[in-house]
Design a protein around this motif. Sequence first.
Motif, PDB file in Angstrom:
ATOM      1  N   VAL A 188     -15.650 -32.437 -31.464  1.00  0.00           N
ATOM      2  CA  VAL A 188     -14.633 -32.135 -32.464  1.00  0.00           C
ATOM      3  C   VAL A 188     -14.567 -30.628 -32.739  1.00  0.00           C
ATOM      4  N   GLN A 189     -15.741 -29.987 -32.815  1.00  0.00           N
ATOM      5  CA  GLN A 189     -15.757 -28.539 -33.023  1.00  0.00           C
ATOM      6  C   GLN A 189     -15.031 -27.812 -31.901  1.00  0.00           C
ATOM      7  N   GLN A 190     -15.250 -28.266 -30.663  1.00  0.00           N
ATOM      8  CA  GLN A 190     -14.595 -27.627 -29.526  1.00  0.00           C
ATOM      9  C   GLN A 190     -13.089 -27.860 -29.578  1.00  0.00           C
ATOM     10  N   MET A 191     -12.687 -29.036 -30.011  1.00  0.00           N
ATOM     11  CA  MET A 191     -11.257 -29.320 -30.167  1.00  0.00           C
ATOM     12  C   MET A 191     -10.619 -28.342 -31.150  1.00  0.00           C
ATOM     13  N   VAL A 192     -11.314 -28.084 -32.252  1.00  0.00           N
ATOM     14  CA  VAL A 192     -10.784 -27.166 -33.259  1.00  0.00           C
ATOM     15  C   VAL A 192     -10.649 -25.760 -32.677  1.00  0.00           C
ATOM     16  N   ALA A 193     -11.694 -25.289 -32.001  1.00  0.00           N
ATOM     17  CA  ALA A 193     -11.653 -23.958 -31.396  1.00  0.00           C
ATOM     18  C   ALA A 193     -10.535 -23.862 -30.358  1.00  0.00           C
ATOM     19  N   ASP A 194     -10.387 -24.914 -29.563  1.00  0.00           N
ATOM     20  CA  ASP A 194      -9.383 -24.903 -28.498  1.00  0.00           C
ATOM     21  C   ASP A 194      -7.961 -24.940 -29.053  1.00  0.00           C
ATOM     22  N   VAL A 195      -7.763 -25.702 -30.139  1.00  0.00           N
ATOM     23  CA  VAL A 195      -6.401 -25.799 -30.672  1.00  0.00           C
ATOM     24  C   VAL A 195      -5.982 -24.479 -31.326  1.00  0.00           C
ATOM     25  N   LEU A 196      -6.928 -23.772 -31.905  1.00  0.00           N
ATOM     26  CA  LEU A 196      -6.607 -22.459 -32.466  1.00  0.00           C
ATOM     27  C   LEU A 196      -6.216 -21.487 -31.349  1.00  0.00           C
ATOM     28  N   ALA A 197      -6.946 -21.544 -30.238  1.00  0.00           N
ATOM     29  CA  ALA A 197      -6.624 -20.688 -29.101  1.00  0.00           C
ATOM     30  C   ALA A 197      -5.255 -21.049 -28.521  1.00  0.00           C
ATOM     31  N   ALA A 198      -4.971 -22.339 -28.448  1.00  0.00           N
ATOM     32  CA  ALA A 198      -3.680 -22.788 -27.926  1.00  0.00           C
ATOM     33  C   ALA A 198      -2.543 -22.348 -28.838  1.00  0.00           C
ATOM     34  N   TYR A 199      -2.796 -22.348 -30.140  1.00  0.00           N
ATOM     35  CA  TYR A 199      -1.766 -21.898 -31.079  1.00  0.00           C
ATOM     36  C   TYR A 199      -1.475 -20.407 -30.886  1.00  0.00           C
ATOM     37  N   VAL A 200      -2.523 -19.618 -30.791  1.00  0.00           N
ATOM     38  CA  VAL A 200      -2.353 -18.171 -30.625  1.00  0.00           C
ATOM     39  C   VAL A 200      -1.574 -17.864 -29.351  1.00  0.00           C
ATOM     40  N   LYS A 201      -1.862 -18.620 -28.281  1.00  0.00           N
ATOM     41  CA  LYS A 201      -1.205 -18.395 -26.999  1.00  0.00           C
ATOM     42  C   LYS A 201       0.163 -19.088 -26.919  1.00  0.00           C
ATOM     43  N   GLY A 202       0.432 -19.988 -27.860  1.00  0.00           N
ATOM     44  CA  GLY A 202       1.666 -20.769 -27.782  1.00  0.00           C
ATOM     45  C   GLY A 202       1.684 -21.666 -26.559  1.00  0.00           C
ATOM     46  N   ASP A 203       0.514 -22.245 -26.252  1.00  0.00           N
ATOM     47  CA  ASP A 203       0.341 -23.016 -25.021  1.00  0.00           C
ATOM     48  C   ASP A 203       0.512 -24.508 -25.294  1.00  0.00           C
ATOM     49  N   ALA A 204       1.720 -25.010 -25.096  1.00  0.00           N
ATOM     50  CA  ALA A 204       2.013 -26.409 -25.380  1.00  0.00           C
ATOM     51  C   ALA A 204       1.292 -27.347 -24.407  1.00  0.00           C
ATOM     52  N   ILE A 221       2.265 -27.485 -32.170  1.00  0.00           N
ATOM     53  CA  ILE A 221       2.351 -26.442 -31.147  1.00  0.00           C
ATOM     54  C   ILE A 221       3.448 -26.793 -30.146  1.00  0.00           C
ATOM     55  N   VAL A 222       3.502 -28.064 -29.753  1.00  0.00           N
ATOM     56  CA  VAL A 222       4.566 -28.511 -28.838  1.00  0.00           C
ATOM     57  C   VAL A 222       5.926 -28.333 -29.491  1.00  0.00           C
ATOM     58  N   TYR A 223       6.014 -28.679 -30.778  1.00  0.00           N
ATOM     59  CA  TYR A 223       7.268 -28.504 -31.514  1.00  0.00           C
ATOM     60  C   TYR A 223       7.677 -27.034 -31.552  1.00  0.00           C
ATOM     61  N   LEU A 224       6.707 -26.170 -31.769  1.00  0.00           N
ATOM     62  CA  LEU A 224       6.998 -24.739 -31.829  1.00  0.00           C
ATOM     63  C   LEU A 224       7.620 -24.243 -30.536  1.00  0.00           C
ATOM     64  N   GLN A 225       7.117 -24.738 -29.427  1.00  0.00           N
ATOM     65  CA  GLN A 225       7.585 -24.251 -28.136  1.00  0.00           C
ATOM     66  C   GLN A 225       8.852 -24.951 -27.641  1.00  0.00           C
ATOM     67  N   SER A 226       9.037 -26.223 -28.038  1.00  0.00           N
ATOM     68  CA  SER A 226      10.151 -26.992 -27.471  1.00  0.00           C
ATOM     69  C   SER A 226      11.210 -27.409 -28.488  1.00  0.00           C
ATOM     70  N   GLN A 235      -1.592 -26.862 -22.926  1.00  0.00           N
ATOM     71  CA  GLN A 235      -2.995 -26.949 -23.326  1.00  0.00           C
ATOM     72  C   GLN A 235      -3.138 -27.817 -24.572  1.00  0.00           C
ATOM     73  N   ALA A 236      -2.189 -27.727 -25.473  1.00  0.00           N
ATOM     74  CA  ALA A 236      -2.222 -28.561 -26.679  1.00  0.00           C
ATOM     75  C   ALA A 236      -2.203 -30.039 -26.312  1.00  0.00           C
ATOM     76  N   LYS A 237      -1.408 -30.402 -25.327  1.00  0.00           N
ATOM     77  CA  LYS A 237      -1.357 -31.799 -24.887  1.00  0.00           C
ATOM     78  C   LYS A 237      -2.703 -32.250 -24.318  1.00  0.00           C
ATOM     79  N   LYS A 238      -3.364 -31.359 -23.605  1.00  0.00           N
ATOM     80  CA  LYS A 238      -4.675 -31.700 -23.037  1.00  0.00           C
ATOM     81  C   LYS A 238      -5.718 -31.866 -24.145  1.00  0.00           C
ATOM     82  N   ILE A 239      -5.658 -31.003 -25.144  1.00  0.00           N
ATOM     83  CA  ILE A 239      -6.609 -31.082 -26.257  1.00  0.00           C
ATOM     84  C   ILE A 239      -6.460 -32.413 -26.980  1.00  0.00           C
TER      85      ILE A 239
END
Length: 226
Positions: free
Chosen positions: A127-143, A205-210, A145-149
Amino acid sequence: MRRLFDDELNDLNTNFTEMGMLVAKAIGTAVTSFVDHDREVAQSVIDGDRLINDREVALEKKTFEMIALYQPVTTDLREIVTILKAVSDLERMGDYARNLAQQTIQVKGNKRVDDIEQQLSEMGNIVQQMVADVLAAYVKGDAEQAKKIAQVDVRANDYYQLIYRQSIDQMRQDPEVVVGSTGYMVAAQCLKRIGDYVTNICEWIVYLQSGKIVDLNPLNTNEHAN
């Protein structure tokens, strides 16, 4: 006017990310305090929840002010709405970190089960890694990666089911672990809910990009597939 808006939007994103880092730290500290039976560390998480709540209030206020002042449209509005929605998810994640810390204090001194605590530690790491990864995906705007998380949440749910079943089995075998095992189930539920809120942020994040609202809950996906 555009430059002022961009500057304020950048500040908004920075403050959102900083709040996310506070939440991620609270989750990690709460998991550590629970596994190490450290009431002092757990109390620090409880005390620190106020800072997270204050950040949420400030960010929400700022988003409303920007909408009223600049009346943004299209992608600009999506970005502000994403932050407004995601900040609420972050705050709830912080609440569950606090609840986990409260369990550390409540079950202190009760008979514990090493195997279940190890599973809780592993679930906490996921869960901690999920949180770290989703923050990184948000900063990058990586939809993508968000789906993978969001799919990783399946593993967290699997751990929740395992911990729940084993806690019930332990209570049946040994009445002395009833209080402790109940605490394990509550702790696992807290981590599960944090994972669910991470998935919510993935959707934003997906909404932001699409501009599309999607359901990334892996359990819902499985149900639809059946």
